[in-house]
Design a protein around this motif. Structure first.
Motif, PDB file in Angstrom:
ATOM      1  N   THR A 101      24.609 -19.589 -37.074  1.00  0.00           N
ATOM      2  CA  THR A 101      25.797 -19.150 -37.804  1.00  0.00           C
ATOM      3  C   THR A 101      26.742 -20.329 -37.955  1.00  0.00           C
ATOM      4  OG1 THR A 101      26.930 -18.456 -35.790  1.00  0.00           O
ATOM      5  CG2 THR A 101      25.681 -16.770 -36.968  1.00  0.00           C
ATOM      6  N   THR A 102      27.514 -20.313 -39.043  1.00  0.00           N
ATOM      7  CA  THR A 102      28.515 -21.347 -39.280  1.00  0.00           C
ATOM      8  C   THR A 102      29.832 -20.680 -39.650  1.00  0.00           C
ATOM      9  OG1 THR A 102      27.867 -21.537 -41.596  1.00  0.00           O
ATOM     10  CG2 THR A 102      26.846 -23.076 -40.050  1.00  0.00           C
ATOM     11  N   TYR A 103      30.916 -21.350 -39.281  1.00  0.00           N
ATOM     12  CA  TYR A 103      32.268 -20.864 -39.570  1.00  0.00           C
ATOM     13  C   TYR A 103      33.073 -22.046 -40.087  1.00  0.00           C
ATOM     14  CZ  TYR A 103      30.516 -17.554 -36.080  1.00  0.00           C
ATOM     15  OH  TYR A 103      29.743 -16.673 -35.366  1.00  0.00           O
ATOM     16  N   GLU A 104      33.819 -21.830 -41.180  1.00  0.00           N
ATOM     17  CA  GLU A 104      34.695 -22.886 -41.697  1.00  0.00           C
ATOM     18  C   GLU A 104      35.781 -22.278 -42.570  1.00  0.00           C
ATOM     19  OE1 GLU A 104      33.093 -24.845 -45.544  1.00  0.00           O
ATOM     20  OE2 GLU A 104      31.375 -24.728 -44.195  1.00  0.00           O
ATOM     21  N   PRO A 105      36.927 -22.873 -42.738  1.00  0.00           N
ATOM     22  CA  PRO A 105      37.491 -24.005 -42.026  1.00  0.00           C
ATOM     23  C   PRO A 105      38.124 -23.529 -40.720  1.00  0.00           C
ATOM     24  CG  PRO A 105      39.046 -23.311 -43.684  1.00  0.00           C
ATOM     25  CD  PRO A 105      37.851 -22.395 -43.781  1.00  0.00           C
ATOM     26  N   VAL A 106      37.706 -24.117 -39.641  1.00  0.00           N
ATOM     27  CA  VAL A 106      38.183 -23.705 -38.316  1.00  0.00           C
ATOM     28  C   VAL A 106      38.486 -24.922 -37.450  1.00  0.00           C
ATOM     29  CG1 VAL A 106      36.889 -21.521 -38.346  1.00  0.00           C
ATOM     30  CG2 VAL A 106      35.835 -23.560 -37.355  1.00  0.00           C
ATOM     31  N   ARG A 107      39.286 -24.702 -36.421  1.00  0.00           N
ATOM     32  CA  ARG A 107      39.510 -25.700 -35.383  1.00  0.00           C
ATOM     33  C   ARG A 107      38.776 -25.170 -34.149  1.00  0.00           C
ATOM     34  NH1 ARG A 107      42.642 -29.638 -35.389  1.00  0.00           N
ATOM     35  NH2 ARG A 107      44.080 -28.761 -36.914  1.00  0.00           N
ATOM     36  N   ALA A 108      37.678 -25.824 -33.807  1.00  0.00           N
ATOM     37  CA  ALA A 108      36.831 -25.363 -32.700  1.00  0.00           C
ATOM     38  C   ALA A 108      37.559 -25.501 -31.367  1.00  0.00           C
ATOM     39  CB  ALA A 108      35.533 -26.145 -32.669  1.00  0.00           C
ATOM     40  N   THR A 109      37.362 -24.514 -30.498  1.00  0.00           N
ATOM     41  CA  THR A 109      37.881 -24.570 -29.127  1.00  0.00           C
ATOM     42  C   THR A 109      36.740 -24.746 -28.129  1.00  0.00           C
ATOM     43  OG1 THR A 109      37.840 -22.152 -28.993  1.00  0.00           O
ATOM     44  CG2 THR A 109      39.919 -23.177 -29.673  1.00  0.00           C
ATOM     45  N   VAL A 110      35.521 -24.945 -28.649  1.00  0.00           N
ATOM     46  CA  VAL A 110      34.333 -25.178 -27.829  1.00  0.00           C
ATOM     47  C   VAL A 110      33.711 -26.495 -28.277  1.00  0.00           C
ATOM     48  CG1 VAL A 110      33.843 -22.749 -27.331  1.00  0.00           C
ATOM     49  CG2 VAL A 110      32.949 -23.784 -29.426  1.00  0.00           C
ATOM     50  N   ARG A 111      32.791 -27.008 -27.463  1.00  0.00           N
ATOM     51  CA  ARG A 111      32.147 -28.286 -27.758  1.00  0.00           C
ATOM     52  C   ARG A 111      30.644 -28.107 -27.934  1.00  0.00           C
ATOM     53  NH1 ARG A 111      35.236 -32.978 -24.586  1.00  0.00           N
ATOM     54  NH2 ARG A 111      37.284 -32.029 -24.647  1.00  0.00           N
ATOM     55  N   LYS A 112      30.045 -29.071 -28.610  1.00  0.00           N
ATOM     56  CA  LYS A 112      28.593 -29.077 -28.806  1.00  0.00           C
ATOM     57  C   LYS A 112      27.898 -28.962 -27.457  1.00  0.00           C
ATOM     58  CE  LYS A 112      24.807 -31.722 -30.731  1.00  0.00           C
ATOM     59  NZ  LYS A 112      24.405 -32.913 -31.461  1.00  0.00           N
ATOM     60  N   GLY A 113      26.893 -28.078 -27.394  1.00  0.00           N
ATOM     61  CA  GLY A 113      26.115 -27.882 -26.177  1.00  0.00           C
ATOM     62  C   GLY A 113      26.591 -26.721 -25.321  1.00  0.00           C
ATOM     63  N   GLU A 114      27.814 -26.242 -25.532  1.00  0.00           N
ATOM     64  CA  GLU A 114      28.327 -25.128 -24.724  1.00  0.00           C
ATOM     65  C   GLU A 114      27.628 -23.822 -25.085  1.00  0.00           C
ATOM     66  OE1 GLU A 114      32.554 -24.425 -24.186  1.00  0.00           O
ATOM     67  OE2 GLU A 114      32.948 -26.541 -24.625  1.00  0.00           O
ATOM     68  N   GLU A 115      27.390 -22.999 -24.061  1.00  0.00           N
ATOM     69  CA  GLU A 115      26.882 -21.643 -24.260  1.00  0.00           C
ATOM     70  C   GLU A 115      28.074 -20.737 -24.547  1.00  0.00           C
ATOM     71  OE1 GLU A 115      23.682 -20.429 -24.064  1.00  0.00           O
ATOM     72  OE2 GLU A 115      22.844 -22.421 -23.680  1.00  0.00           O
ATOM     73  N   VAL A 116      27.912 -19.811 -25.498  1.00  0.00           N
ATOM     74  CA  VAL A 116      28.980 -18.866 -25.813  1.00  0.00           C
ATOM     75  C   VAL A 116      28.452 -17.439 -25.685  1.00  0.00           C
ATOM     76  CG1 VAL A 116      30.217 -20.480 -27.309  1.00  0.00           C
ATOM     77  CG2 VAL A 116      28.509 -18.951 -28.300  1.00  0.00           C
ATOM     78  N   THR A 117      29.368 -16.500 -25.445  1.00  0.00           N
ATOM     79  CA  THR A 117      29.008 -15.093 -25.294  1.00  0.00           C
ATOM     80  C   THR A 117      29.558 -14.294 -26.470  1.00  0.00           C
ATOM     81  OG1 THR A 117      30.995 -14.711 -23.986  1.00  0.00           O
ATOM     82  CG2 THR A 117      28.983 -15.230 -22.769  1.00  0.00           C
ATOM     83  N   PRO A 118      28.985 -13.129 -26.737  1.00  0.00           N
ATOM     84  CA  PRO A 118      29.490 -12.317 -27.841  1.00  0.00           C
ATOM     85  C   PRO A 118      30.969 -11.988 -27.644  1.00  0.00           C
ATOM     86  CG  PRO A 118      27.430 -11.420 -27.004  1.00  0.00           C
ATOM     87  CD  PRO A 118      27.846 -12.498 -26.064  1.00  0.00           C
TER      88      PRO A 118
END
Length: 182
Positions: free
Chosen positions: A108-125
């Motif tokens: 999935t992709t989201y834009e335009p956003v300011r990410a609060t997570v970094r590449k490699g992080e696991e995320v939960t629903p």
């Protein structure tokens, strides 16, 4: 010389007499069915869809490769399902976030956003992974462009949402008549 020809003749004829191997199987296209694994909308409870997915007829043709969801600047953006962040950064001046969904190969992709997570992080629903940026949208009003890909194939991100999440209106508390107050 005669013996040399006798030895070479079978070596030259065997490739023509032996059955040829079957041709390689054509590459399989990515799946076009999407599991309804989302547990939440990316923004809001049930945001208005400003523009729907319009698949292009060919890979480079015009189309809309995602959906646009109405969202004000600063609105929290949530991961719709469990996954791993595969990109969080800027592309052509816009903030972009990509999450590969666990066990599916879908991204999935989201834009335009300011990410609060970094590449490699696991995320939960439902985890907040970004906020909506005030600029960079291709919508007339502020929106989040939500995309979905399987390999190089674009899919409809709304297909990630189970039917109950697509149809369910927000919860409302109604008065209970005839019950004494505590």
């Amino acid at each position: 010389m005669r013996h040399l020809h006798s030895a070479l003749l079978p070596a030259l004829l065997i490739p023509y007499l032996a059955p040829s191997p079957p041709p390689p199987a054509p590459p399989q296209p990515p799946p076009t069915t999407v599991p309804a694994i989302a547990r939440t909308w990316p923004v809001g409870v049930r945001p208005p869809v400003l523009r729907t997915w319009e698949p292009p007829p060919t890979p480079y043709a015009r189309g809309h490769r995602g959906v646009d969801l109405a969202a004000s600047p600063g609105t929290p953006v949530r991961a719709v399902a469990a996954g791993r962040v595969t990109f969080a950064g800027r592309v052509a001046g816009k903030g972009v976030l990509s999450i590969t969904l666990t066990g599916t190969g879908l991204r999935t992709t989201y834009e335009p956003v300011r990410a609060t997570v970094r590449k490699g992080e696991e995320v939960t629903p439902g985890e907040v992974v970004a906020t909506v940026e005030p600029t960079g949208s291709h919508c007339t009003a502020t929106c989040v462009h939500w995309g979905l890909r399987s390999g190089e194939t674009y899919l409809d991100p709304l297909s990630l949402l189970p039917p109950w999440l697509l149809r369910r209106p927000p919860s409302r508390l109604l008065p209970v008549l005839g019950v004494p107050l505590p």
